[in-house]
Enzyme design. Structure first.
Site, PDB file in Angstrom:
ATOM      1  N   CYS A 147       0.841  -1.187   0.000  1.00 60.59           N
ATOM      2  CA  CYS A 147       0.000   0.000   0.000  1.00 60.59           C
ATOM      3  C   CYS A 147       0.882   1.246   0.000  1.00 60.59           C
ATOM      4  CB  CYS A 147      -0.903  -0.020   1.234  1.00 60.59           C
ATOM      5  SG  CYS A 147      -2.040   1.362   1.341  1.00 60.59           S
TER       6      CYS A 147
ATOM      7  N   HIS B 246      -9.178  -4.547  -1.612  1.00 57.78           N
ATOM      8  CA  HIS B 246      -8.175  -3.792  -0.852  1.00 57.78           C
ATOM      9  C   HIS B 246      -8.685  -2.377  -0.575  1.00 57.78           C
ATOM     10  CE1 HIS B 246      -3.911  -2.667   0.175  1.00 57.78           C
ATOM     11  NE2 HIS B 246      -4.397  -1.466  -0.138  1.00 57.78           N
ATOM     12  N   GLU B 247      -9.215  -1.731  -1.609  1.00 60.02           N
ATOM     13  CA  GLU B 247      -9.697  -0.359  -1.433  1.00 60.02           C
ATOM     14  C   GLU B 247     -10.936  -0.306  -0.561  1.00 60.02           C
ATOM     15  OE1 GLU B 247      -7.427   1.540  -2.119  1.00 60.02           O
ATOM     16  OE2 GLU B 247      -6.372   0.222  -3.499  1.00 60.02           O
TER      17      GLU B 247
ATOM     18  N   HIS C 213      -9.936  -0.147   2.950  1.00 59.73           N
ATOM     19  CA  HIS C 213      -9.575   1.224   3.347  1.00 59.73           C
ATOM     20  C   HIS C 213     -10.809   1.992   3.804  1.00 59.73           C
ATOM     21  CE1 HIS C 213      -5.335   1.986   2.642  1.00 59.73           C
ATOM     22  NE2 HIS C 213      -5.382   1.347   1.482  1.00 59.73           N
TER      23      HIS C 213
END
Length: 137
Positions: free
Chosen positions: A86, A127-128, A131
């Site tokens: 990241c 993954h996002e 976040h």
């Protein structure tokens, strides 16, 4: 506008707020910032540029896509282990990802969309989405 990458773990660890139509400018900044880091980055969430809004951007080949208020509506039962890095957090970590996911979201014109992502694109989106939940990867 290209923004600086947020590295504050306390900020990154907070859950995103819902995006509104007025937040499309944030999505444009997110796309600009992803484009500027394209040689070593395939996805970003708004908190990575200091905005706590539910917006992500991903690279799909040469095309960049922004999604406002993305939400998983279906996911594969099968998962696998992946190692991810990241821009906001140094190093790499092992995570568990679904083979495919179906996501509903608003596009840059504020239209409702629903898409199925598979393979590497599904991994990027997951993954996002982490976040947006304040999950540090």
């Amino acid at each position: 506008m290209v923004k600086d990458i947020m590295k504050d773990l306390l900020f990154l660890g907070r859950k995103a707020e819902a995006a509104t139509k007025e937040d499309i400018a944030i999505a444009e900044d997110l796309l600009d910032t992803l484009r500027a880091h394209r040689d070593h980055c395939v996805g970003m969430a708004a908190n990575m540029i200091g905005e706590r809004k539910a917006i992500i951007a991903i690279a799909e080949g040469n095309r960049l896509t922004a999604m406002l208020n993305p939400e998983v509506v279906k996911k594969s039962p099968r998962t696998y282990k992946a190692v991810e890095g990241c821009l906001s957090i140094p190093g790499e970590r092992e995570v568990e990802r679904h083979d495919w996911i179906e996501v509903k979201y608003r596009d840059m014109d504020w239209h409702k969309e629903k898409r199925k992502f598979t393979g590497f694109e599904a991994e990027i989106v997951q993954h996002e989405l982490d976040h947006l939940e304040g999950k540090l990867i």
